[in-house]
Motif scaffolding. Structure first.
Motif, PDB file in Angstrom:
ATOM      1  N   VAL A 141       1.521  29.736 -12.900  1.00  0.00           N
ATOM      2  CA  VAL A 141       2.336  28.545 -13.204  1.00  0.00           C
ATOM      3  C   VAL A 141       1.846  27.975 -14.531  1.00  0.00           C
ATOM      4  N   VAL A 142       2.575  28.268 -15.590  1.00  0.00           N
ATOM      5  CA  VAL A 142       2.184  27.839 -16.928  1.00  0.00           C
ATOM      6  C   VAL A 142       3.315  27.039 -17.553  1.00  0.00           C
ATOM      7  N   LEU A 143       3.047  25.803 -17.878  1.00  0.00           N
ATOM      8  CA  LEU A 143       3.903  24.967 -18.711  1.00  0.00           C
ATOM      9  C   LEU A 143       3.021  24.415 -19.814  1.00  0.00           C
ATOM     10  N   ALA A 144       3.397  24.645 -21.060  1.00  0.00           N
ATOM     11  CA  ALA A 144       2.524  24.248 -22.149  1.00  0.00           C
ATOM     12  C   ALA A 144       3.326  24.001 -23.413  1.00  0.00           C
ATOM     13  N   ALA A 145       2.808  23.117 -24.252  1.00  0.00           N
ATOM     14  CA  ALA A 145       3.313  22.936 -25.602  1.00  0.00           C
ATOM     15  C   ALA A 145       2.442  23.804 -26.495  1.00  0.00           C
ATOM     16  N   ALA A 146       2.995  24.923 -26.986  1.00  0.00           N
ATOM     17  CA  ALA A 146       2.207  25.932 -27.685  1.00  0.00           C
ATOM     18  C   ALA A 146       2.586  25.977 -29.155  1.00  0.00           C
ATOM     19  N   GLY A 147       1.587  26.193 -30.003  1.00  0.00           N
ATOM     20  CA  GLY A 147       1.827  26.302 -31.426  1.00  0.00           C
ATOM     21  C   GLY A 147       1.391  25.057 -32.169  1.00  0.00           C
ATOM     22  N   ILE A 148       1.205  25.200 -33.485  1.00  0.00           N
ATOM     23  CA  ILE A 148       0.737  24.087 -34.315  1.00  0.00           C
ATOM     24  C   ILE A 148       1.797  23.683 -35.336  1.00  0.00           C
ATOM     25  N   SER A 149       2.208  24.610 -36.188  1.00  0.00           N
ATOM     26  CA  SER A 149       3.190  24.264 -37.210  1.00  0.00           C
ATOM     27  C   SER A 149       4.581  24.070 -36.619  1.00  0.00           C
ATOM     28  N   ARG A 150       4.967  24.971 -35.699  1.00  0.00           N
ATOM     29  CA  ARG A 150       6.268  24.852 -35.038  1.00  0.00           C
ATOM     30  C   ARG A 150       6.078  25.008 -33.533  1.00  0.00           C
ATOM     31  N   PRO A 151       5.667  23.953 -32.871  1.00  0.00           N
ATOM     32  CA  PRO A 151       5.354  24.058 -31.438  1.00  0.00           C
ATOM     33  C   PRO A 151       6.600  24.301 -30.601  1.00  0.00           C
ATOM     34  N   ARG A 152       6.418  25.032 -29.521  1.00  0.00           N
ATOM     35  CA  ARG A 152       7.480  25.293 -28.561  1.00  0.00           C
ATOM     36  C   ARG A 152       6.951  25.023 -27.159  1.00  0.00           C
ATOM     37  N   ILE A 153       7.863  24.695 -26.269  1.00  0.00           N
ATOM     38  CA  ILE A 153       7.501  24.526 -24.867  1.00  0.00           C
ATOM     39  C   ILE A 153       7.586  25.888 -24.195  1.00  0.00           C
ATOM     40  N   VAL A 154       6.498  26.285 -23.566  1.00  0.00           N
ATOM     41  CA  VAL A 154       6.405  27.593 -22.926  1.00  0.00           C
ATOM     42  C   VAL A 154       6.434  27.400 -21.420  1.00  0.00           C
ATOM     43  N   VAL A 155       7.298  28.161 -20.749  1.00  0.00           N
ATOM     44  CA  VAL A 155       7.410  28.132 -19.299  1.00  0.00           C
ATOM     45  C   VAL A 155       7.280  29.559 -18.792  1.00  0.00           C
ATOM     46  N   SER A 156       6.372  29.774 -17.861  1.00  0.00           N
ATOM     47  CA  SER A 156       6.186  31.118 -17.328  1.00  0.00           C
ATOM     48  C   SER A 156       7.202  31.402 -16.225  1.00  0.00           C
ATOM     49  N   ALA A 157       7.402  32.698 -15.971  1.00  0.00           N
ATOM     50  CA  ALA A 157       8.280  33.091 -14.869  1.00  0.00           C
ATOM     51  C   ALA A 157       7.730  32.584 -13.544  1.00  0.00           C
ATOM     52  N   GLY A 158       6.401  32.556 -13.424  1.00  0.00           N
ATOM     53  CA  GLY A 158       5.785  32.033 -12.210  1.00  0.00           C
ATOM     54  C   GLY A 158       6.094  30.565 -11.997  1.00  0.00           C
ATOM     55  N   ALA A 159       6.185  29.798 -13.092  1.00  0.00           N
ATOM     56  CA  ALA A 159       6.522  28.379 -12.970  1.00  0.00           C
ATOM     57  C   ALA A 159       7.958  28.197 -12.499  1.00  0.00           C
ATOM     58  N   LEU A 160       8.857  29.043 -12.969  1.00  0.00           N
ATOM     59  CA  LEU A 160      10.259  28.943 -12.537  1.00  0.00           C
ATOM     60  C   LEU A 160      10.394  29.198 -11.042  1.00  0.00           C
ATOM     61  N   LEU A 161       9.536  30.066 -10.513  1.00  0.00           N
ATOM     62  CA  LEU A 161       9.588  30.369  -9.089  1.00  0.00           C
ATOM     63  C   LEU A 161       8.884  29.317  -8.245  1.00  0.00           C
ATOM     64  N   ALA A 162       7.780  28.746  -8.769  1.00  0.00           N
ATOM     65  CA  ALA A 162       6.949  27.851  -7.952  1.00  0.00           C
ATOM     66  C   ALA A 162       7.403  26.397  -7.992  1.00  0.00           C
TER      67      ALA A 162
END
Length: 318
Positions: A141-162
């Motif tokens: 279950v991973v939800l994160a704001a990833a990146g420095i110059s152009r950050p993106r919100i990252v959602v794992s497949a496990g998070a979508l299921l859980a």
């Protein structure tokens, strides 16, 4: 004057350690911890400047380098070549080398973390997700704001299921708060301060405390956008099992999870009134002090070679 300034620095560094800031507005608490970290870093810089340029001009340094080391430590002097010059070099150069190595180590760590996050998104990307996020593979279950110059919100497949819909929406809102508040730059600042001030006790704890209040700030940002507090608390608990944190990735499960969940569930009343105003004033004064000391670094550095123009060290004669 110097004693007053030193006392002010010590007080500003110690203040967040002695106060209970869990019920203080997140931005105020983060400002106090950030100022304390910055003052620790500046203290480390001034200590290095003093050791390199100012200490050699003192009587203490002269006495240290004039001691007859072959009579005080005969074994070390014989087998390790200890003498006044080498002792003086160790006292002035070694701490500065360690400080520089610490900064380089942190910089390399941040760079590697940023590349690792970019590689994770590039290799594991499955497609676009909800809320302008990027879906990556993996059961965690991973939800994160990833990146420095152009950050993106990252959602794992496990998070979508859980996570259910409310939990997912609250978690994405939290990560969007990290991006909107530009917490990634604060995290990089904290890493730099930790490198420069790591030789002072409590620096690592201060960096962790700052990270905790950044998480509180992102929680507050999400709640202000009408996210469900109980859904957010549930999502934090689920994400904490798969916690991934770095200066380039702010994870939903980061920080002190229990304290964050308690705050979300109990919804305590934050400190207000004169206490809140006093803390805000303390944060502003600490920031002014930090800026003043930072501005004084170039002048202190420029005056260093003049102060260091002391006579050459004489060797002890048998």
């Amino acid at each position: 004057m110097i004693l007053v300034l030193a006392a002010a620095v010590v007080a500003a560094i110690a203040l967040p350690h002695v106060l209970h800031l869990e019920r203080v507005a997140p931005l105020t608490a983060a400002a106090l911890w950030g100022t304390a970290l910055g003052l620790r870093a500046v203290t480390g810089v001034f200590a290095a400047i003093y050791l390199i340029f100012y200490l050699p001009a003192t009587d203490l340094f002269t006495a240290l380098t004039h001691w007859c080391w072959h009579t005080i430590l005969p074994v070390a002097a014989t087998h390790l070549g200890v003498n006044g010059h080498r002792v003086g070099d160790a006292v002035t150069v070694l701490p500065s080398v360690l400080l520089a190595a610490s900064v380089v180590s942190i910089a390399v760590g941040v760079y590697r973390a940023a590349r690792s996050v970019s590689g994770l998104i590039r290799r594991g990307r499955l497609g676009d997700g909800p809320g302008d996020s990027v879906i990556i593979g993996g059961p965690d279950v991973v939800l994160a704001a990833a990146g420095i110059s152009r950050p993106r919100i990252v959602v794992s497949a496990g998070a979508l299921l859980a996570l259910d819909d409310a939990e997912l929406a609250a978690g994405i809102a939290h990560e969007r708060g990290h991006i909107a508040r530009r917490h990634r730059f604060v995290s990089m600042y904290a890493e730099l301060c930790r490198a420069l001030g790591r030789f002072l006790p409590g620096t690592t704890a201060a960096a962790h405390a700052l990270a905790f209040h950044l998480e509180r700030d992102a929680d507050a940002w999400a709640l202000a956008r009408r996210s469900d507090r109980y859904a957010l608390a549930s999502a934090i608990c689920k994400a904490a099992v798969s916690q991934r944190t770095s200066p380039a990735m702010a994870s939903l499960g980061g920080g002190e999870v229990r304290a964050r969940v308690d705050e979300l569930v109990s919804a305590p009343v934050l400190v207000t009134g004169w206490r809140a105003r006093a803390l805000n004033v303390a944060a502003v004064l600490g920031a002014v002090l930090l800026l003043a000391l930072t501005a004084a670094v170039p002048a202190t550095l420029a005056a260093g070679p003049v102060a260091a123009s002391a006579p050459d060290v004489a060797q002890c004669e048998a």
